[in-house]
Design a protein around this motif. Structure first.
Motif, PDB file in Angstrom:
ATOM      1  N   ILE A 240       9.387  59.957  19.744  1.00 34.87           N
ATOM      2  CA  ILE A 240      10.608  58.234  18.306  1.00 34.87           C
ATOM      3  C   ILE A 240      11.560  58.481  19.546  1.00 34.87           C
ATOM      4  O   ILE A 240      12.202  59.345  19.271  1.00 34.87           O
ATOM      5  CB  ILE A 240      10.668  58.041  17.143  1.00 34.87           C
ATOM      6  CG1 ILE A 240       9.460  58.141  16.374  1.00 34.87           C
ATOM      7  CG2 ILE A 240      11.547  56.737  16.856  1.00 34.87           C
ATOM      8  CD1 ILE A 240       9.281  59.032  15.145  1.00 34.87           C
ATOM      9  N   ASP A 241      11.644  57.929  20.720  1.00 34.86           N
ATOM     10  CA  ASP A 241      12.396  58.662  21.464  1.00 34.86           C
ATOM     11  C   ASP A 241      13.388  56.890  22.581  1.00 34.86           C
ATOM     12  O   ASP A 241      13.798  57.402  23.584  1.00 34.86           O
ATOM     13  CB  ASP A 241      12.679  59.385  23.195  1.00 34.86           C
ATOM     14  CG  ASP A 241      11.039  58.928  24.122  1.00 34.86           C
ATOM     15  OD1 ASP A 241      10.101  57.825  23.689  1.00 34.86           O
ATOM     16  OD2 ASP A 241      10.442  59.784  24.184  1.00 34.86           O
ATOM     17  N   GLY A 242      12.780  56.092  22.629  1.00 32.22           N
ATOM     18  CA  GLY A 242      13.518  55.395  23.459  1.00 32.22           C
ATOM     19  C   GLY A 242      13.090  54.739  24.592  1.00 32.22           C
ATOM     20  O   GLY A 242      13.554  54.209  25.224  1.00 32.22           O
ATOM     21  N   GLY A 243      11.910  55.440  24.887  1.00 33.71           N
ATOM     22  CA  GLY A 243      10.653  55.663  25.787  1.00 33.71           C
ATOM     23  C   GLY A 243      12.043  56.312  27.015  1.00 33.71           C
ATOM     24  O   GLY A 243      11.180  56.909  27.577  1.00 33.71           O
ATOM     25  N   TRP A 244      12.379  57.474  26.233  1.00 30.40           N
ATOM     26  CA  TRP A 244      13.007  58.840  27.430  1.00 30.40           C
ATOM     27  C   TRP A 244      11.617  59.929  28.093  1.00 30.40           C
ATOM     28  O   TRP A 244      12.137  59.852  28.855  1.00 30.40           O
ATOM     29  CB  TRP A 244      13.926  59.697  26.290  1.00 30.40           C
ATOM     30  CG  TRP A 244      14.166  60.961  27.523  1.00 30.40           C
ATOM     31  CD1 TRP A 244      15.235  60.969  28.287  1.00 30.40           C
ATOM     32  CD2 TRP A 244      13.802  62.051  26.935  1.00 30.40           C
ATOM     33  NE1 TRP A 244      15.402  62.342  29.176  1.00 30.40           N
ATOM     34  CE2 TRP A 244      14.463  62.207  28.593  1.00 30.40           C
ATOM     35  CE3 TRP A 244      12.254  62.757  26.288  1.00 30.40           C
ATOM     36  CZ2 TRP A 244      14.215  64.374  29.001  1.00 30.40           C
ATOM     37  CZ3 TRP A 244      12.779  64.238  26.843  1.00 30.40           C
ATOM     38  CH2 TRP A 244      13.526  65.031  28.210  1.00 30.40           C
TER      39      TRP A 244
END
Length: 252
Positions: A240-244
């Motif tokens: 869960i990282d916004g796509g990082w």
């Protein structure tokens, strides 16, 4: 997601992600034992969360202490009759250069992040096995268990190990209808990270979704994994990282 009459333990929950998880569980009807090593933090958090919709009680203590972990499980059962959900969220981050990292720091990271999680899962699974009604166990990993991050060799190592632990426990726990999964949060705005005035701006710039996570972003994923909607999901890890981690630019 309805957690009416479910009994849960959440460690490392005096603030941040753990606090939000407890809050969301109680809002949905769960009875929650909230743990934090900081007694004042734990008690204040539990008082703030308790409402007419649910109960939240504080159990301050060291989540790497095996005796204390068993006490939490015993308290859940003696007070409320069962244990349905366990979220091993407690963990510590001790930054340090690999070439000079001390055995004391290394052992403490492993004791809390790995030992505390392993033995809480053990105590909880034994109780759930006796209950014969299944249950849900969730570990908190990190994007640093997937991607290298400067000065976090020991921490990242511990978080990657948690994801392997969840996979391995599928073999042990599935016959008893106990699921075990892992969430891996990326940069998240908490009381701790907001002490750094550049944190939000830095991570917003290098996160594809344009912002770091909020605690609710992480808590909602956690609740899904321990809900009845995920009864056939086990041994999995959700980043869960916004796509990082897809592009992994360094914040330094």
């Amino acid at each position: 997601m309805n957690f009416e009459n479910k009994v849960a333990i959440v460690t490392g929950a005096g603030q941040g992600i753990g606090f939000e998880i407890c809050k969301q569980l109680v809002t949905r009807g769960a009875i929650v034992i909230l743990n934090d090593i900081d007694e004042a933090l734990a008690r204040n958090a539990a008082d703030e969360i308790t409402s007419d919709k649910g109960i939240c009680i504080a159990m301050p203590g060291d989540s790497s202490d095996v005796t204390f972990l068993q006490q939490m499980v015993n308290t859940a059962v003696s007070r409320y009759g069962s244990l349905d959900i366990v979220i091993a969220n407690a963990g510590i981050t001790l930054f340090g250069d690999f070439f000079t990292y001390s055995p004391t720091a290394f052992n403490r990271v492993m004791q809390v992040n790995l030992g505390g999680t392993f033995f809480l899962a053990q105590a909880a699974a034994n109780q759930m096995k006796r209950q014969e009604q299944g249950g849900a166990i969730l570990f908190t990993s990190s994007v640093t268990g997937h991607q290298a991050h400067k000065d976090l060799a020991a921490y990242g190592m511990s978080k990657a190990a948690l994801e392997m632990l969840a996979k391995n426990l599928v073999i042990e726990l599935s016959p008893f209808k106990i699921t075990v999964n892992t969430i891996a949060p990326g940069a998240t705005l908490t009381e701790r990270t907001q002490d750094d005035p550049s944190y939000e701006k830095t991570w917003a710039a290098i996160t594809p979704m344009g912002r770091p996570a909020g605690t609710l972003d992480i808590a909602q994923a956690a609740l899904f994994f321990v809900s009845d909607y995920a009864r056939h999901i086990t041994g999995q890890s959700l980043v869960i990282d916004g796509g990082w981690t897809s592009i992994s630019p360094s914040p330094f």
